[in-house]
Enzyme design. Structure first.
Site, PDB file in Angstrom:
ATOM      1  N   ASP A 320       0.817  -1.221   0.000  1.00 43.84           N
ATOM      2  CA  ASP A 320       0.000   0.000   0.000  1.00 43.84           C
ATOM      3  C   ASP A 320       0.850   1.271   0.000  1.00 43.84           C
ATOM      4  O   ASP A 320       0.333   2.360  -0.263  1.00 43.84           O
ATOM      5  CB  ASP A 320      -0.923   0.023   1.232  1.00 43.84           C
ATOM      6  CG  ASP A 320      -1.981  -1.071   1.170  1.00 43.84           C
ATOM      7  OD1 ASP A 320      -2.254  -1.579   0.064  1.00 43.84           O
ATOM      8  OD2 ASP A 320      -2.524  -1.428   2.232  1.00 43.84           O
ATOM      9  N   ARG A 351      -2.534   0.790  -9.736  1.00 46.09           N
ATOM     10  CA  ARG A 351      -1.577   1.725  -9.120  1.00 46.09           C
ATOM     11  C   ARG A 351      -0.235   1.782  -9.841  1.00 46.09           C
ATOM     12  O   ARG A 351       0.554   2.697  -9.581  1.00 46.09           O
ATOM     13  CB  ARG A 351      -1.380   1.410  -7.641  1.00 46.09           C
ATOM     14  CG  ARG A 351      -2.503   1.930  -6.806  1.00 46.09           C
ATOM     15  CD  ARG A 351      -2.210   1.902  -5.324  1.00 46.09           C
ATOM     16  NE  ARG A 351      -3.376   2.397  -4.612  1.00 46.09           N
ATOM     17  CZ  ARG A 351      -3.780   1.947  -3.440  1.00 46.09           C
ATOM     18  NH1 ARG A 351      -3.106   0.987  -2.829  1.00 46.09           N
ATOM     19  NH2 ARG A 351      -4.849   2.469  -2.864  1.00 46.09           N
TER      20      ARG A 351
END
Ligand code: S3P
Length: 435
Positions: A320, A351
């Site tokens: 993350d 991402r």
């Protein structure tokens, strides 16, 4: 996204990040705190719960499943119990939360009846076969779009069989879904993970009195859970390392900074970003360690960073944090590579793509790879002023606001509202510690 949904961040302009800051309550722990408290017999007081929308959705879900949830001062009190939980009257909405939908899928697989789980447009694209497959093997019926691989998910639970499940991807969410289902199974459920991932579910179930055995095996682990009653008790949620990471990088890259991040969870599977920053040459140290709560205060000072290679078994412990570590990489000397991180493609956004776009919008040379990205650092030279777009992803928005500290002018972050999912007070905290 509305036209107004953008925020403009100026550069640090001679100011630095100083003082002490407590990041919001950990999101992973908060989801689990609510689920565990709702099943535990009696009243559980939860202190420091995440105030983001993701966790609010899980709170509403456990209330819809039959737990009584009240606010008392700054705490949340959950009156729960296995007998209280029942089929919900309506569809449960998880908002933007992949953790919410996957953990709840396992949780409701243990209940008699039908639960339908849905979320926003990002959730509708996220892979659910990874939970559907083991839950079906346990005897639940799981359906959804594309044969059950995309939400909404319809889970008909009850009468579960215990299984031994070897995770095909290193995922704490899948491990947790199987373990939470295992609470209602007919014997010992075992999850074998190739690389050990965050261990909150195991740690918190043990604290609630459940018999869970963790046998580490090289980089992996074998987690065995025997069903039993859960005891209510106080749950003290530590500060979120994934949120603290934004401030850690901010302090590293902004000259003159010296910041202490208080009471951060630094236990298994979450502290990888600290090791990466240290490897990059960051001045980072841990004080006031609490071995029971797995917390510490993290002190970070401005540092001259150098590039590094991030990959292999360390990836799950920092997955993350990649968008903000990429900002650290942009300010470092030399190239930083991230590999073995294909999971980034199936987060709130892809991402790999959104991190590369964000960096390029600020004048950084970044390249996407199938399973990661590479970033050519500017060695402390300023980033370009510009416009970034969160694409609805909270971590891309916050990483942009950190990058703005070292830009030559204003950075406009479009889609700022995405930060409400995990960190509604982010821009206030940025203002507070920038002195
Ligand atoms: C989480 C696990 C991770 C992480 C997510 C939270 C959790 O996902 O990316 O933000 O709380 O279990 P995966 O388990 O899918 O890797």
């Amino acid at each position: 996204m509305s036209v107004q949904d953008q925020l403009v961040f100026g550069p640090a302009g001679g100011r630095a990040l100083r003082g002490r800051l407590r990041a919001p309550g950990d999101k992973s722990v908060s989801h689990r705190a609510l689920l565990i408290a709702a099943r535990a017999e009696g009243r559980s007081r939860i202190r420091g719960l995440s105030n983001g929308e993701d966790v609010r959705h899980t709170l509403e879900a456990v209330a819809a499943l039959g737990a009584v949830v009240e606010r008392s001062g700054g705490e949340i009190v959950v009156d729960g119990g296995a007998e209280r939980l029942h089929e919900p009257d309506a569809v449960l909405d998880v908002g933007n939360s992949g953790t919410g939908i996957r953990l709840l899928a396992g949780y409701v697989a243990g209940l008699d009846g039908l639960t339908v789980l849905q979320g926003d447009a990002s959730i509708a694209r996220r892979p659910m076969d990874r939970v559907a497959v083991p839950l079906r093997a346990m005897g639940a019926t799981v359906d959804g779009r594309r044969g059950g691989s995309l939400p909404p998910l319809a889970v008909r639970g009850g009468n579960l069989r215990a299984i031994e499940y070897h995770l095909p991807v290193a995922s704490a969410q899948v491990k947790s879904a199987v373990l939470l289902a295992g609470l209602a199974a007919d014997g010992a459920t075992c999850v074998v993970e190739p690389v050990a991932t965050r261990a909150h579910t195991e740690e918190m179930l043990v604290a609630a009195g459940v018999d869970v055995l963790v046998a580490r095996d090289g980089a992996g682990a074998r987690v065995t859970l025997r069903p039993g009653p859960l005891q209510a008790g106080p749950i003290d949620v530590p500060a979120d390392p994934s949120q603290a990471a934004f401030w850690a990088v901010a302090a590293c890259i902004t000259p003159g900074s010296d910041l202490v991040l208080e009471d951060v969870y630094v236990g298994h599977g979450r502290a990888g970003f600290i090791e990466v920053l240290a490897r990059m040459g960051a001045r980072v140290s841990l004080d006031n360690r609490d071995p029971v709560r797995h917390t510490a205060d993290i002190r970070v000072q401005h540092s001259h960073l150098k590039g590094t290679d991030v990959g292999g078994d360390e990836v799950p412990s920092l997955i993350d944090e990649v968008p903000v570590l990429a900002v650290a990489a942009a300010m470092a000397e030399g190239t930083t590579t991230f590999s073995d991180a294909a999971e980034l493609r199936v987060k709130e956004t892809d991402r790999i793509a959104t991190t590369v776009q964000m960096l390029r919008a600020l004048g950084v040379q970044a390249e996407a790879a199938t399973d990661g990205l590479s970033v050519l650092g500017l060695a402390g030279a300023p980033l370009r002023a510009g416009v970034t777009d969160s694409s609805g992803d909270h971590r891309i928005a916050m990483a942009s606001a950190v990058a703005a500290l070292m830009a030559s002018g204003d950075v406009t972050v479009r889609g700022w509202q995405a930060t409400a999912t995990s960190y509604p007070g982010f821009s206030e905290d940025r203002h507070k510690c920038l002195q």
